[in-house]
Design an enzyme around this catalytic site. Structure first.
Site, PDB file in Angstrom:
ATOM      1  N   LYS A  12      -3.266 -10.357  -6.343  1.00 14.08           N
ATOM      2  CA  LYS A  12      -4.571 -10.768  -5.792  1.00 14.08           C
ATOM      3  C   LYS A  12      -5.688  -9.840  -6.300  1.00 14.08           C
ATOM      4  O   LYS A  12      -5.443  -8.660  -6.575  1.00 14.08           O
ATOM      5  CB  LYS A  12      -4.534 -10.824  -4.261  1.00 14.08           C
ATOM      6  CG  LYS A  12      -4.617  -9.494  -3.565  1.00 14.08           C
ATOM      7  CD  LYS A  12      -5.054  -9.644  -2.103  1.00 14.08           C
ATOM      8  CE  LYS A  12      -5.419  -8.266  -1.564  1.00 14.08           C
ATOM      9  NZ  LYS A  12      -6.293  -8.213  -0.452  1.00 14.08           N
TER      10      LYS A  12
ATOM     11  N   LYS B 184     -10.445  -5.015  -4.264  1.00 10.79           N
ATOM     12  CA  LYS B 184     -11.591  -4.162  -4.551  1.00 10.79           C
ATOM     13  C   LYS B 184     -11.173  -2.742  -4.888  1.00 10.79           C
ATOM     14  O   LYS B 184     -11.929  -1.992  -5.464  1.00 10.79           O
ATOM     15  CB  LYS B 184     -12.586  -4.186  -3.393  1.00 10.79           C
ATOM     16  CG  LYS B 184     -12.109  -3.525  -2.117  1.00 10.79           C
ATOM     17  CD  LYS B 184     -13.271  -3.401  -1.152  1.00 10.79           C
ATOM     18  CE  LYS B 184     -13.235  -4.478  -0.103  1.00 10.79           C
ATOM     19  NZ  LYS B 184     -12.171  -4.266   0.896  1.00 10.79           N
TER      20      LYS B 184
ATOM     21  N   LYS C 223       0.833  -1.215   0.000  1.00 14.45           N
ATOM     22  CA  LYS C 223       0.000   0.000   0.000  1.00 14.45           C
ATOM     23  C   LYS C 223       0.862   1.257   0.000  1.00 14.45           C
ATOM     24  O   LYS C 223       0.439   2.282  -0.526  1.00 14.45           O
ATOM     25  CB  LYS C 223      -0.989  -0.012   1.164  1.00 14.45           C
ATOM     26  CG  LYS C 223      -2.032  -1.116   0.987  1.00 14.45           C
ATOM     27  CD  LYS C 223      -3.435  -0.746   1.414  1.00 14.45           C
ATOM     28  CE  LYS C 223      -4.392  -1.800   0.882  1.00 14.45           C
ATOM     29  NZ  LYS C 223      -5.729  -1.735   1.411  1.00 14.45           N
TER      30      LYS C 223
HETATM   31  P1  ATP Z   1      -8.424  -3.345  -0.584  1.00 12.80           P
HETATM   32  O1  ATP Z   1      -8.283  -3.509  -2.061  1.00 12.80           O
HETATM   33  O2  ATP Z   1      -9.213  -2.139  -0.199  1.00 12.80           O
HETATM   34  O3  ATP Z   1      -7.165  -3.500   0.167  1.00 12.80           O
HETATM   35  P2  ATP Z   1      -9.358  -6.050  -0.379  1.00 12.80           P
HETATM   36  O4  ATP Z   1     -10.199  -6.372  -1.564  1.00 12.80           O
HETATM   37  O5  ATP Z   1      -8.008  -6.589  -0.336  1.00 12.80           O
HETATM   38  O6  ATP Z   1      -9.368  -4.515  -0.113  1.00 12.80           O
HETATM   39  P3  ATP Z   1     -10.213  -6.381   2.407  1.00 12.80           P
HETATM   40  O7  ATP Z   1     -11.326  -5.560   2.903  1.00 12.80           O
HETATM   41  O8  ATP Z   1      -8.852  -5.929   2.776  1.00 12.80           O
HETATM   42  O9  ATP Z   1     -10.244  -6.572   0.825  1.00 12.80           O
HETATM   43  O10 ATP Z   1     -10.470  -7.873   2.837  1.00 12.80           O
HETATM   44  C1  ATP Z   1     -11.681  -8.420   3.270  1.00 12.80           C
HETATM   45  C2  ATP Z   1     -11.532  -9.915   3.363  1.00 12.80           C
HETATM   46  O11 ATP Z   1     -11.445 -10.484   2.053  1.00 12.80           O
HETATM   47  C3  ATP Z   1     -10.273 -10.383   4.096  1.00 12.80           C
HETATM   48  O12 ATP Z   1     -10.576 -11.538   4.854  1.00 12.80           O
HETATM   49  C4  ATP Z   1      -9.328 -10.730   2.999  1.00 12.80           C
HETATM   50  O13 ATP Z   1      -8.380 -11.700   3.390  1.00 12.80           O
HETATM   51  C5  ATP Z   1     -10.277 -11.288   1.958  1.00 12.80           C
HETATM   52  N1  ATP Z   1      -9.738 -11.114   0.614  1.00 12.80           N
HETATM   53  C6  ATP Z   1      -9.395  -9.954   0.027  1.00 12.80           C
HETATM   54  N2  ATP Z   1      -8.953 -10.142  -1.224  1.00 12.80           N
HETATM   55  C7  ATP Z   1      -9.022 -11.494  -1.442  1.00 12.80           C
HETATM   56  C8  ATP Z   1      -8.711 -12.327  -2.557  1.00 12.80           C
HETATM   57  N3  ATP Z   1      -8.253 -11.821  -3.687  1.00 12.80           N
HETATM   58  N4  ATP Z   1      -8.906 -13.661  -2.434  1.00 12.80           N
HETATM   59  C9  ATP Z   1      -9.402 -14.181  -1.281  1.00 12.80           C
HETATM   60  N5  ATP Z   1      -9.706 -13.454  -0.196  1.00 12.80           N
HETATM   61  C10 ATP Z   1      -9.526 -12.116  -0.261  1.00 12.80           C
END
Ligand code: ATP
Ligand code: LTN
Length: 334
Positions: A197, A200, A115
């Protein structure tokens, strides 16, 4: 909440739309586990502001997240769903835990490194101490189990270390939590850069599927998913795009990767992508229908927001007041 059941805590940042990665890595497991545990599912809006957010958008997304938790099948009567910012105990415990967390530990966090690269113009102290707030979220409720995606392993490990450190410095105070990682779906990759990964907050909308995307949009995003040129549907490290699609298919259908490969024996990439899109669309349809119903019921959602925050605060205080006493804060005079 029944006293006999073990406790689950998990959360998501309302910093975009809930993606298929969030759903398969976390939300789907939450719904599967809810019956057997006392669960708290938080919308961690305080974590979101470690990256600049547009205030009206953050407000709207936070509410949409709660509604998506419910639409995904989480029962709001039996589980505690709330906004992190409505329960000030999170911030209070986070401050104390900051004082039990080492700079060296925070420096090693890959999410911080990622980040800071993505937001080089705003590497703030909150982004750095983010894991201490996450530890506070979890430890406040004497949590047994934390269902998260693979990317959160490192943060969870740190939360455990902080709990053990505090318990050793004083006396047993925090339950040391375990992680729960689903077999399939724990790491869904970007549809455009399958070595990254699915996230969002990706700028490229084609990189992720949002769980509220319409069937047409889902089909289009899968059609455009990056694959490779050898036309073989096989799970392999050197085929990240195809492996990711197989993983998604397997996480939704419950079939093993081998069975999933067999389903597409002799088929081309085009058919394969459409078949994956179809299982995703079918999986999400009931959720999307429930979401549309919930959107109409403002008073119901408001009630959940109010009542659940009060319950969470009541529970959080039990741990927080012990911690405050142990570190030597003077008792409140009532
Ligand atoms: P950001 O992009 O804002 O960092 P993010 O999509 O990575 O967000 P988080 O809110 O940080 O999502 O994560 C919410 C949950 O979803 C956490 O348990 C995280 O481990 C899971 N998660 C996030 N991205 C993935 C992915 N690509 N595959 C599986 N699990 C995920
Ligand atoms: N850090 C997590 C979100 C998060 C969380 C938590 C997950 C904040 N607090 C407590 C589980 C338990 C993330 O970025 N995915």
């Amino acid at each position: 909440m029944s006293d006999k059941k073990k406790v689950i805590f998990s959360g998501m940042q309302p910093s975009g739309h809930v993606t298929l990665g969030n759903y398969l890595g976390a939300l789907k497991n939450w719904t599967d586990l809810q019956e057997d545990y006392n669960c708290l599912f938080c919308v961690v809006d305080m974590h979101s502001i470690t990256v600049r957010q547009d205030p009206p958008t953050l407000r709207r997304l936070s509410r949409e997240f709660l509604m998506q938790y419910i639409a995904a099948g989480i029962n709001p009567e039996e589980n505690i769903m709330y906004y992190q910012s409505h329960v000030p105990e999170h911030a209070e415990l986070a401050w104390i835990l900051n004082c039990f967390t080492y700079m060296g530990e925070l420096n090693r966090m890959t999410q911080f490194k990622d980040k800071s690269q993505r937001h080089a113009e705003n590497i703030n102290a909150g982004l750095f101490t983010y894991p201490a707030l996450m530890a506070a979220d979890i430890l406040l409720y004497q949590t047994d189990l934390v269902p998260v995606g693979d990317d959160q392993k490192q943060h969870l490990e740190l939360a455990r270390d902080i709990a053990i450190r505090f318990n050793n410095a004083y006396s047993p105070t925090f339950k040391v939590p375990e992680g729960y990682f689903g077999k399939a779906g724990a790491r869904v990759m970007s549809l455009q850069e399958p070595n990254k990964k699915m996230s969002k907050s990706d700028e490229d909308e084609n990189a992720f599927v949002s769980i509220l995307d319409s069937p047409d949009v889902i089909a289009r995003k899968f059609k455009r998913a990056v694959t490779d040129s050898d036309n073989e549907i096989r799970f392999s490290e050197d085929k990240p795009g195809i492996s990711n699609l197989l993983n998604i298919y397997s996480a939704i259908t419950g079939k093993s990767i081998e069975e999933s490969e067999k389903d597409f024996d002799g088929k081309g990439y085009g058919d394969f992508k459409m078949a994956v899109a179809e299982v995703v669309i079918d999986e999400l349809r009931p959720l999307q229908d429930r979401y549309k119903e919930l959107e109409k019921d403002k008073a119901y959602i408001d009630g959940i927001i109010k009542e659940n925050a009060q319950t969470a605060s009541y529970l959080a205080n039990k741990t927080l007041s012990k911690v405050q006493r142990k570190v030597g804060f003077p008792p409140k005079i009532r």
